[in-house]
Design an enzyme around this catalytic site. Structure first.
Site, PDB file in Angstrom:
ATOM      1  N   CYS A  45     -47.343 -33.272  25.521  1.00 22.64           N
ATOM      2  CA  CYS A  45     -48.708 -33.142  24.986  1.00 22.64           C
ATOM      3  C   CYS A  45     -49.492 -32.157  25.855  1.00 22.64           C
ATOM      4  O   CYS A  45     -49.475 -32.265  27.083  1.00 22.64           O
ATOM      5  CB  CYS A  45     -49.383 -34.505  24.983  1.00 22.64           C
ATOM      6  SG  CYS A  45     -51.157 -34.393  24.682  1.00 22.64           S
ATOM      7  N   GLU A  71     -21.422  -5.578  27.156  1.00 21.08           N
ATOM      8  CA  GLU A  71     -21.870  -4.213  27.465  1.00 21.08           C
ATOM      9  C   GLU A  71     -22.533  -4.165  28.842  1.00 21.08           C
ATOM     10  O   GLU A  71     -22.893  -5.211  29.392  1.00 21.08           O
ATOM     11  CB  GLU A  71     -22.854  -3.747  26.384  1.00 21.08           C
ATOM     12  CG  GLU A  71     -24.044  -4.673  26.261  1.00 21.08           C
ATOM     13  CD  GLU A  71     -24.893  -4.429  25.028  1.00 21.08           C
ATOM     14  OE1 GLU A  71     -24.363  -3.930  24.031  1.00 21.08           O
ATOM     15  OE2 GLU A  71     -26.095  -4.755  25.098  1.00 21.08           O
ATOM     16  N   GLY A  85     -23.551 -13.028  29.977  1.00 19.34           N
ATOM     17  CA  GLY A  85     -24.224 -12.987  28.674  1.00 19.34           C
ATOM     18  C   GLY A  85     -25.728 -12.873  28.758  1.00 19.34           C
ATOM     19  O   GLY A  85     -26.432 -13.468  27.957  1.00 19.34           O
ATOM     20  N   ASP A 111     -30.956 -24.167  24.937  1.00 18.79           N
ATOM     21  CA  ASP A 111     -30.183 -24.861  23.900  1.00 18.79           C
ATOM     22  C   ASP A 111     -29.458 -26.122  24.355  1.00 18.79           C
ATOM     23  O   ASP A 111     -28.831 -26.804  23.541  1.00 18.79           O
ATOM     24  CB  ASP A 111     -29.185 -23.884  23.249  1.00 18.79           C
ATOM     25  CG  ASP A 111     -28.239 -23.224  24.270  1.00 18.79           C
ATOM     26  OD1 ASP A 111     -27.930 -23.855  25.310  1.00 18.79           O
ATOM     27  OD2 ASP A 111     -27.809 -22.084  24.020  1.00 18.79           O
ATOM     28  N   HIS A 149     -36.123 -21.494  31.574  1.00  9.71           N
ATOM     29  CA  HIS A 149     -37.037 -21.269  30.444  1.00  9.71           C
ATOM     30  C   HIS A 149     -37.281 -22.517  29.613  1.00  9.71           C
ATOM     31  O   HIS A 149     -37.767 -22.428  28.489  1.00  9.71           O
ATOM     32  CB  HIS A 149     -36.502 -20.128  29.565  1.00  9.71           C
ATOM     33  CG  HIS A 149     -36.563 -18.787  30.238  1.00  9.71           C
ATOM     34  ND1 HIS A 149     -35.867 -17.682  29.815  1.00  9.71           N
ATOM     35  CD2 HIS A 149     -37.276 -18.374  31.325  1.00  9.71           C
ATOM     36  CE1 HIS A 149     -36.125 -16.650  30.609  1.00  9.71           C
ATOM     37  NE2 HIS A 149     -36.969 -17.040  31.535  1.00  9.71           N
ATOM     38  N   ASN A 164     -31.163 -20.198  28.978  1.00 10.16           N
ATOM     39  CA  ASN A 164     -31.063 -20.754  27.624  1.00 10.16           C
ATOM     40  C   ASN A 164     -31.778 -22.096  27.534  1.00 10.16           C
ATOM     41  O   ASN A 164     -31.798 -22.861  28.486  1.00 10.16           O
ATOM     42  CB  ASN A 164     -29.597 -20.923  27.231  1.00 10.16           C
ATOM     43  CG  ASN A 164     -28.872 -19.592  27.234  1.00 10.16           C
ATOM     44  OD1 ASN A 164     -29.511 -18.544  27.242  1.00 10.16           O
ATOM     45  ND2 ASN A 164     -27.555 -19.627  27.236  1.00 10.16           N
TER      46      ASN A 164
HETATM   47  P1  OAD Z   1     -30.520 -11.137  25.451  1.00 11.06           P
HETATM   48  O1  OAD Z   1     -30.481 -11.284  23.968  1.00 11.06           O
HETATM   49  O2  OAD Z   1     -31.542 -10.235  26.027  1.00 11.06           O
HETATM   50  O3  OAD Z   1     -29.109 -10.620  25.968  1.00 11.06           O
HETATM   51  C1  OAD Z   1     -27.901 -11.193  25.560  1.00 11.06           C
HETATM   52  C2  OAD Z   1     -26.776 -10.515  26.323  1.00 11.06           C
HETATM   53  O4  OAD Z   1     -25.565 -11.192  25.997  1.00 11.06           O
HETATM   54  C3  OAD Z   1     -26.566  -9.042  25.965  1.00 11.06           C
HETATM   55  O5  OAD Z   1     -26.464  -8.293  27.180  1.00 11.06           O
HETATM   56  C4  OAD Z   1     -25.246  -9.035  25.192  1.00 11.06           C
HETATM   57  O6  OAD Z   1     -24.475  -7.854  25.424  1.00 11.06           O
HETATM   58  C5  OAD Z   1     -24.541 -10.243  25.787  1.00 11.06           C
HETATM   59  N1  OAD Z   1     -23.563 -10.907  24.904  1.00 11.06           N
HETATM   60  C6  OAD Z   1     -23.665 -11.162  23.580  1.00 11.06           C
HETATM   61  N2  OAD Z   1     -22.613 -11.881  23.149  1.00 11.06           N
HETATM   62  C7  OAD Z   1     -21.814 -12.092  24.232  1.00 11.06           C
HETATM   63  C8  OAD Z   1     -20.590 -12.781  24.447  1.00 11.06           C
HETATM   64  N3  OAD Z   1     -19.943 -13.405  23.459  1.00 11.06           N
HETATM   65  N4  OAD Z   1     -20.079 -12.803  25.708  1.00 11.06           N
HETATM   66  C9  OAD Z   1     -20.711 -12.167  26.725  1.00 11.06           C
HETATM   67  N5  OAD Z   1     -21.874 -11.510  26.585  1.00 11.06           N
HETATM   68  C10 OAD Z   1     -22.426 -11.474  25.362  1.00 11.06           C
HETATM   69  O7  OAD Z   1     -30.604 -12.616  26.041  1.00 11.06           O
HETATM   70  P2  OAD Z   1     -31.122 -13.088  27.475  1.00 11.06           P
HETATM   71  O8  OAD Z   1     -30.715 -12.125  28.531  1.00 11.06           O
HETATM   72  O9  OAD Z   1     -30.702 -14.493  27.631  1.00 11.06           O
HETATM   73  O10 OAD Z   1     -36.808 -15.932  27.073  1.00 11.06           O
HETATM   74  O11 OAD Z   1     -32.693 -13.033  27.273  1.00 11.06           O
HETATM   75  C11 OAD Z   1     -33.517 -13.448  28.333  1.00 11.06           C
HETATM   76  C12 OAD Z   1     -34.751 -14.115  27.795  1.00 11.06           C
HETATM   77  O12 OAD Z   1     -35.386 -13.274  26.826  1.00 11.06           O
HETATM   78  C13 OAD Z   1     -34.495 -15.410  27.021  1.00 11.06           C
HETATM   79  O13 OAD Z   1     -34.305 -16.532  27.841  1.00 11.06           O
HETATM   80  C14 OAD Z   1     -35.748 -15.526  26.193  1.00 11.06           C
HETATM   81  C15 OAD Z   1     -35.913 -14.104  25.744  1.00 11.06           C
HETATM   82  O14 OAD Z   1     -37.215 -13.703  25.460  1.00 11.06           O
HETATM   83  C16 OAD Z   1     -37.712 -16.851  26.674  1.00 11.06           C
HETATM   84  O15 OAD Z   1     -37.687 -17.338  25.575  1.00 11.06           O
HETATM   85  C17 OAD Z   1     -38.716 -17.191  27.709  1.00 11.06           C
END
Ligand code: OAD
Length: 254
Positions: A129, A217, A189, A106, A121, A104
């Site tokens: 710059c 999931e 997550g 954030d 990331h 993340n």
């Molecule tokens: P994803 O959006 O791919 O996955 C989010 C995961 O969180 C899913 O498996 C959901 O089931 C789970 N989830 C959602 N809400 C939840 C909750 N309250 N508690 C537990 N699990 C929950 O996000 P990332 O895996 O972080 O990269 O994505 C990886 C990367 O893809 C990001 O860092 C970003 C994106 O492209 C860049 O920007 C370089």
């Protein structure tokens, strides 16, 4: 809220664990109100990543890309860390070493108080710059009529890893090391589909560390994990913290 029951094997591991890694993704911030990337309401379902999150998109239309990150930065500024982030930060008090490895951008783990955070990331609060590399961290460019420029004339970009770019070497190698050397790794997550970040839990597994997944999931990681806990991280992690406190109390009494 559901009450989670943790397996006896996991509880035994927790009792002896000294080094913990939390590998986190967008799901941990979902309960703070920050959208995830994949799934029905995911960002990449509505937007094309190659048009917003790539260096070529930025060079083609810096203002468009800048506005998109400013929009996401505004969302982040309106949010707070949730009980999942706070539980992770508090767990630092109960183990020798707690490391957060996050995908993340954030900044919510740091805002919750976590001290050792590797950001694979990047971080949406940081910028630099593209020509002279001067840093412009934690600066609000909100009122900029165009994409902001450095004093050298170069374009300022967010310090975020875009598609096709390398991960920050220092953050990634420190994460590899800590994953290989931990007692328990929690993958929380994340869909665990974006590599090389998604190697981090696999490195722990390949080094015979105990891997626990917390997610709503199943993912590609689930069948390799030692434990899968189905639930919201903001519900599960405070209960994990409570369990750890009870185990430490029992230790003191024995
Ligand atoms: P994803 O959006 O791919 O996955 C989010 C995961 O969180 C899913 O498996 C959901 O089931 C789970 N989830 C959602 N809400 C939840 C909750 N309250 N508690 C537990 N699990 C929950 O996000 P990332 O895996 O972080 O990269 O994505 C990886 C990367 O893809 C990001 O860092 C970003 C994106 O492209 C860049 O920007 C370089």
């Amino acid at each position: 809220m559901q009450n989670y029951s943790f397996s006896g094997k996991f509880i035994d591991k927790l009792k002896s664990a000294r080094k913990i890694v939390f590998f986190t993704g967008a799901g941990i911030s979902a309960e703070s109100g920050i959208p995830t990337f994949r799934g029905t309401n995911g960002i990449w379902n509505k937007m094309k990543p190659e048009e917003l999150a790539s260096f070529s998109a930025f060079i083609k239309n810096p203002k468009l890309v800048w506005d998109w990150y400013q929009y996401r930065r505004d969302i982040v500024h309106k949010t707070q860390p949730n009980p999942g982030h706070f539980a992770i930060a508090e767990l630092e008090n109960y183990f020798n070493q707690v490391t957060v490895v996050t995908q993340n951008v954030d900044n919510l783990h740091r805002r919750a108080g976590s001290k050792t955070v590797y950001e694979l990331h990047g971080n949406i609060e940081k910028n630099y710059c593209i020509d002279c590399r001067k840093r412009y961290d934690f600066i609000n460019f909100q009122d900029s009529p165009s994409s902001p420029k450095c004093e050298c004339g170069g374009l300022i970009r967010p310090d975020i890893v875009w598609f096709g770019e390398m991960l920050p070497d220092d953050q990634y190698s420190a994460s590899e090391k800590t994953a290989a050397d931990c007692d328990i790794l929690f993958s929380i997550g994340t869909s665990a589909v974006v590599f090389p970040a998604a190697y981090i839990p696999l490195i722990a597994k390949n080094n015979r560390k105990y891997v626990v997944e917390i997610n709503l999931e199943h993912t590609d990681l689930s069948y390799k994990a030692d434990e899968f806990i189905s639930g919201k991280s903001g519900d599960v992690l405070p209960q994990l913290l409570q369990l750890v406190k009870e185990l430490k109390n029992q230790n003191v009494q024995n």
